[in-house]
Design an enzyme around this catalytic site. Structure first.
Site, PDB file in Angstrom:
ATOM      1  N   GLY A  69       1.229  -1.440   4.244  1.00  0.00           N
ATOM      2  CA  GLY A  69       1.652   0.022   3.878  1.00  0.00           C
ATOM      3  C   GLY A  69       2.359   0.710   4.859  1.00  0.00           C
ATOM      4  N   HIS A  70       1.682   1.093   5.927  1.00  0.00           N
ATOM      5  CA  HIS A  70       2.233   2.372   6.696  1.00  0.00           C
ATOM      6  C   HIS A  70       3.786   1.842   7.423  1.00  0.00           C
ATOM      7  CE1 HIS A  70       2.288   4.408  10.761  1.00  0.00           C
ATOM      8  NE2 HIS A  70       2.251   5.406  10.038  1.00  0.00           N
ATOM      9  N   GLU A 120     -11.160  -9.436   2.928  1.00  0.00           N
ATOM     10  CA  GLU A 120      -9.817  -9.187   3.612  1.00  0.00           C
ATOM     11  C   GLU A 120     -10.024  -8.893   5.026  1.00  0.00           C
ATOM     12  OE1 GLU A 120      -7.404  -6.375   1.739  1.00  0.00           O
ATOM     13  OE2 GLU A 120      -6.500  -5.658   3.456  1.00  0.00           O
ATOM     14  N   HIS A 122      -3.753  -4.751   7.657  1.00  0.00           N
ATOM     15  CA  HIS A 122      -4.023  -3.431   8.742  1.00  0.00           C
ATOM     16  C   HIS A 122      -2.926  -3.488   9.847  1.00  0.00           C
ATOM     17  CE1 HIS A 122      -5.267   0.090  10.345  1.00  0.00           C
ATOM     18  NE2 HIS A 122      -5.911   0.318   8.906  1.00  0.00           N
ATOM     19  N   GLY A 123      -2.221  -2.653   9.872  1.00  0.00           N
ATOM     20  CA  GLY A 123      -1.072  -2.553  10.821  1.00  0.00           C
ATOM     21  C   GLY A 123      -0.138  -3.401  10.825  1.00  0.00           C
ATOM     22  N   GLU A 176      -8.450   0.757  -3.452  1.00  0.00           N
ATOM     23  CA  GLU A 176      -9.455   0.798  -2.195  1.00  0.00           C
ATOM     24  C   GLU A 176     -10.341   1.872  -2.218  1.00  0.00           C
ATOM     25  OE1 GLU A 176      -7.961   0.960   1.700  1.00  0.00           O
ATOM     26  OE2 GLU A 176      -6.595  -0.568   1.171  1.00  0.00           O
ATOM     27  N   ASN A 231       0.947  -1.202   0.118  1.00  0.00           N
ATOM     28  CA  ASN A 231      -0.014  -0.022  -0.100  1.00  0.00           C
ATOM     29  C   ASN A 231       0.925   1.235   0.002  1.00  0.00           C
ATOM     30  OD1 ASN A 231      -1.476   2.370   1.089  1.00  0.00           O
ATOM     31  ND2 ASN A 231      -3.215   0.743   1.834  1.00  0.00           N
ATOM     32  N   ARG A 288       3.918  18.848   1.791  1.00  0.00           N
ATOM     33  CA  ARG A 288       4.392  19.898   1.323  1.00  0.00           C
ATOM     34  C   ARG A 288       3.995  20.598   0.000  1.00  0.00           C
ATOM     35  NH1 ARG A 288       9.679  21.040   3.086  1.00  0.00           N
ATOM     36  NH2 ARG A 288       9.692  22.848   1.420  1.00  0.00           N
ATOM     37  N   ASP A 303      -0.086   4.599  -0.201  1.00  0.00           N
ATOM     38  CA  ASP A 303      -0.783   5.839   0.421  1.00  0.00           C
ATOM     39  C   ASP A 303       0.107   6.734   0.974  1.00  0.00           C
ATOM     40  OD1 ASP A 303      -3.153   4.605  -0.588  1.00  0.00           O
ATOM     41  OD2 ASP A 303      -3.959   4.239   1.369  1.00  0.00           O
ATOM     42  N   ARG A 340      -7.045  12.971   1.036  1.00  0.00           N
ATOM     43  CA  ARG A 340      -5.866  13.248   1.753  1.00  0.00           C
ATOM     44  C   ARG A 340      -4.378  12.850   1.367  1.00  0.00           C
ATOM     45  NH1 ARG A 340      -7.512  10.009   7.273  1.00  0.00           N
ATOM     46  NH2 ARG A 340      -9.423  11.152   6.903  1.00  0.00           N
ATOM     47  N   HIS A 355      -5.633   3.633  -1.793  1.00  0.00           N
ATOM     48  CA  HIS A 355      -6.978   3.852  -1.176  1.00  0.00           C
ATOM     49  C   HIS A 355      -7.191   5.803  -1.519  1.00  0.00           C
ATOM     50  CE1 HIS A 355      -9.583   4.223   2.523  1.00  0.00           C
ATOM     51  NE2 HIS A 355     -10.182   4.744   1.365  1.00  0.00           N
ATOM     52  N   THR A 388      -6.975   6.503  10.009  1.00  0.00           N
ATOM     53  CA  THR A 388      -7.100   5.366   9.235  1.00  0.00           C
ATOM     54  C   THR A 388      -8.377   4.599   9.082  1.00  0.00           C
ATOM     55  OG1 THR A 388      -5.562   3.359   8.184  1.00  0.00           O
ATOM     56  CG2 THR A 388      -5.793   3.491  10.717  1.00  0.00           C
ATOM     57  N   THR A 389      -8.319   3.476   8.128  1.00  0.00           N
ATOM     58  CA  THR A 389      -9.544   2.595   8.348  1.00  0.00           C
ATOM     59  C   THR A 389      -9.568   1.736   9.447  1.00  0.00           C
ATOM     60  OG1 THR A 389      -8.955   2.297   5.866  1.00  0.00           O
ATOM     61  CG2 THR A 389     -11.031   0.893   6.712  1.00  0.00           C
ATOM     62  N   ARG A 406      -9.452   8.094  -0.934  1.00  0.00           N
ATOM     63  CA  ARG A 406     -10.262   8.776  -0.040  1.00  0.00           C
ATOM     64  C   ARG A 406     -11.177   9.893  -0.659  1.00  0.00           C
ATOM     65  NH1 ARG A 406      -9.077   6.692   5.520  1.00  0.00           N
ATOM     66  NH2 ARG A 406     -10.652   7.759   6.310  1.00  0.00           N
TER      67      ARG A 406
HETATM   68  N1  PXP Z   1      -5.837  -3.157   4.109  1.00  0.00           N
HETATM   69  C1  PXP Z   1      -6.676  -2.223   4.013  1.00  0.00           C
HETATM   70  C2  PXP Z   1      -8.213  -2.502   3.546  1.00  0.00           C
HETATM   71  C3  PXP Z   1      -6.773  -0.979   4.407  1.00  0.00           C
HETATM   72  O1  PXP Z   1      -7.639   0.085   4.463  1.00  0.00           O
HETATM   73  C4  PXP Z   1      -5.226  -0.811   4.571  1.00  0.00           C
HETATM   74  C5  PXP Z   1      -4.924   0.609   5.086  1.00  0.00           C
HETATM   75  O2  PXP Z   1      -5.177   1.607   4.250  1.00  0.00           O
HETATM   76  C6  PXP Z   1      -4.389  -1.763   4.656  1.00  0.00           C
HETATM   77  C7  PXP Z   1      -4.600  -3.039   4.334  1.00  0.00           C
HETATM   78  C8  PXP Z   1      -2.818  -1.412   5.257  1.00  0.00           C
HETATM   79  O3  PXP Z   1      -2.665  -0.993   6.510  1.00  0.00           O
HETATM   80  P1  PXP Z   1      -1.509  -0.638   6.983  1.00  0.00           P
HETATM   81  O4  PXP Z   1      -1.327   0.721   6.150  1.00  0.00           O
HETATM   82  O5  PXP Z   1      -1.597  -0.222   8.373  1.00  0.00           O
HETATM   83  O6  PXP Z   1      -0.320  -1.427   6.472  1.00  0.00           O
END
Ligand code: PXP
Length: 250
Positions: free
Chosen positions: A220-221, A155, A198-199, A74, A11, A22, A13, A53, A47, A104-105, A49
């Site tokens: 992603g993050h 998912e 996620h996470g 997404e 991801n 910036r 994003d 953002r 994603h 976040t989601t 949004r």
């Molecule tokens: N899967 C979905 C559906 C998400 O919304 C996100 C966050 O945008 C992720 C995976 C990835 O999560 P993270 O950025 O915390 O790794």
């Protein structure tokens, strides 16, 4: 016993988050996506949004034009996003809940209560050839509803599992992992393809990667953060290595 190679969706994003901080033209999410491909990603997730953002409409166009990997788009279940998805016809669409004020989601989609509406919402996306995935909590009621509305993929939200780990609440973390395990098995038994995300971090990825029913992780993050210290390519390669190691020893 595994059901095949575990795919990694990166991801991107938060490459756009840094760019937008910036209002500059860099760092470029498409460039990050190309590095992710070199480093072993199997797909790219972005994603769009409602408030734009991070990822912008122009980013989605650039990814559609410039990516060789499949794009997992997404989006929230809104008319605006449906139109955009139908215009681009990405490989995959992942429907997520979206609240304007969230960072976040935060949770999974409420499918059970919105079954009819969502069934109508995803039908044209499926007809357009997009693989539709629904981001949900590891909850049997939601999984059954996702199956009934015709989703091909679920998912499972791993956010609670990761949060408990970070807090050192290991009993709760293990209970959450047991729930993810049971619900991955349940979803698979209905014929759904099971993804998770996620996470996830280097510390939390292996037990999820080891679940044989899970076919794809979206991360992603953590990876974008880790890229600050070791570079994007090595950050992704290390995640790939941990996933493969977990899969081999499962
Ligand atoms: N899967 C979905 C559906 C998400 O919304 C996100 C966050 O945008 C992720 C995976 C990835 O999560 P993270 O950025 O915390 O790794």
């Amino acid at each position: 016993m595994t059901d095949g190679k575990l795919r990694l969706g990166v991801n991107i994003d938060h490459v756009a988050t840094v760019r937008n901080a910036r209002g500059s033209a860099y760092p470029d999410p498409l460039r990050a996506a190309k590095i992710a491909e070199e480093a072993g990603a199997d797909g790219i997730t972005a994603h769009l949004r409602e408030d734009r953002r991070h990822i912008s409409d122009a980013d989605i166009e650039a990814l559609m034009d410039g990516l060789t990997l499949p794009l997992n788009f997404e989006m929230a279940a809104t008319d605006e996003m449906q139109k955009i998805a139908l215009r681009h016809k990405p490989h995959a669409v992942c429907i997520v809940p979206e609240k304007r004020e969230e960072r976040t989601t935060e949770g999974g989609l409420e499918v059970a209560r919105e079954e009819n509406k969502l069934a109508h919402f995803i039908a044209p996306l499926r007809e357009a050839g997009c693989r539709v995935s629904i981001f949900i909590a590891a909850d049997q009621r939601q999984i059954e509803a996702a199956h009934r509305i015709g989703a091909e993929v679920i998912e499972l939200h791993t956010g609670a599992y990761c949060d408990f780990h970070a807090e050192g609440a290991f009993d709760k973390r293990d209970a959450e992992l047991a729930r993810l395990t049971d619900m991955a098995t349940f979803g698979h038994s209905l014929g759904l393809e099971v993804h998770a995300g996620h996470g996830l971090t280097y510390d939390t990825v292996k037990p999820v990667a080891a679940l044989p029913q899970v076919m794809e992780l979206n991360i992603g993050h953590f990876l974008i953060g880790e890229a600050i210290f070791r570079g994007l390519d090595p950050a992704i390669r290390e995640m790939r290595r941990l996933m493969d190691e977990a899969r081999e020893t499962a």
